[in-house]
Design a protein around this motif. Structure first.
Motif, PDB file in Angstrom:
ATOM      1  N   SER A 173       0.708  -1.146   0.018  1.00 48.10           N
ATOM      2  CA  SER A 173      -0.049   0.127   0.106  1.00 48.10           C
ATOM      3  C   SER A 173       0.900   1.242  -0.105  1.00 48.10           C
ATOM      4  CB  SER A 173      -0.953   0.006   1.048  1.00 48.10           C
ATOM      5  OG  SER A 173      -0.111   0.088   2.281  1.00 48.10           O
ATOM      6  N   THR A 174       0.235   2.273  -0.323  1.00 49.92           N
ATOM      7  CA  THR A 174       1.014   3.570  -0.448  1.00 49.92           C
ATOM      8  C   THR A 174       0.148   4.666  -0.572  1.00 49.92           C
ATOM      9  OG1 THR A 174       2.812   4.677  -1.564  1.00 49.92           O
ATOM     10  CG2 THR A 174       1.455   3.666  -2.917  1.00 49.92           C
ATOM     11  N   PRO A 175       0.576   5.679  -0.118  1.00 50.10           N
ATOM     12  CA  PRO A 175      -0.678   7.136  -0.443  1.00 50.10           C
ATOM     13  C   PRO A 175      -0.721   7.186  -1.931  1.00 50.10           C
ATOM     14  CG  PRO A 175       1.051   7.566   1.273  1.00 50.10           C
ATOM     15  CD  PRO A 175       1.609   6.286   0.627  1.00 50.10           C
ATOM     16  N   TYR A 176      -1.787   7.669  -2.300  1.00 50.98           N
ATOM     17  CA  TYR A 176      -2.330   7.811  -3.670  1.00 50.98           C
ATOM     18  C   TYR A 176      -2.245   9.646  -3.893  1.00 50.98           C
ATOM     19  CZ  TYR A 176      -5.304   7.428  -7.590  1.00 50.98           C
ATOM     20  OH  TYR A 176      -5.835   7.780  -9.009  1.00 50.98           O
ATOM     21  N   LEU A 177      -1.374   9.684  -4.787  1.00 48.96           N
ATOM     22  CA  LEU A 177      -1.365  11.123  -5.312  1.00 48.96           C
ATOM     23  C   LEU A 177      -1.053  12.017  -4.358  1.00 48.96           C
ATOM     24  CD1 LEU A 177      -3.876  11.074  -8.389  1.00 48.96           C
ATOM     25  CD2 LEU A 177      -1.512  10.908  -8.365  1.00 48.96           C
TER      26      LEU A 177
END
Length: 99
Positions: free
Chosen positions: A28-32
């Motif tokens: 998972s990763t922060p989106y934009l």
């Protein structure tokens, strides 16, 4: 978001080496996420502006097939196949079978 963008391909290649054929990679990763003083001050944010297209490109270059995306609501932590707004993207990919 914990590695610099130019290091992501190497990281994914290492994941590919570590997984068996058909092994599953979930991340998972922060989106934009926009670069901000607050994010930088946290000390571990290194990569920004990640979206589905960028993730798909990284996966295709590193021996993975994209399986699906999910999104996590930052406030409720609920995980769903769609979200508005998109805050956290969760990706599921499978290591390609070598033929």
């Amino acid at each position: 978001e914990h590695v610099k963008e130019h290091e992501v391909i190497t990281l994914f290649k290492n994941f590919s080496k570590a997984l068996k054929e058909n092994g599953i990679l979930i991340f998972s990763t922060p989106y934009l996420q926009k670069k901000s003083k607050e994010a930088i001050e946290l000390g571990f944010h290194q990569t920004f502006d990640i979206d589905e297209q960028k993730i798909a490109s990284w996966l295709s270059q590193t021996n993975f097939n994209l399986e699906s995306y999910f999104y996590q609501n930052y406030k409720t932590h609920e995980i769903t196949p769609t979200a508005d707004p998109k805050v956290i993207v969760i990706c599921i990919a499978r290591k390609r079978t070598i033929t």
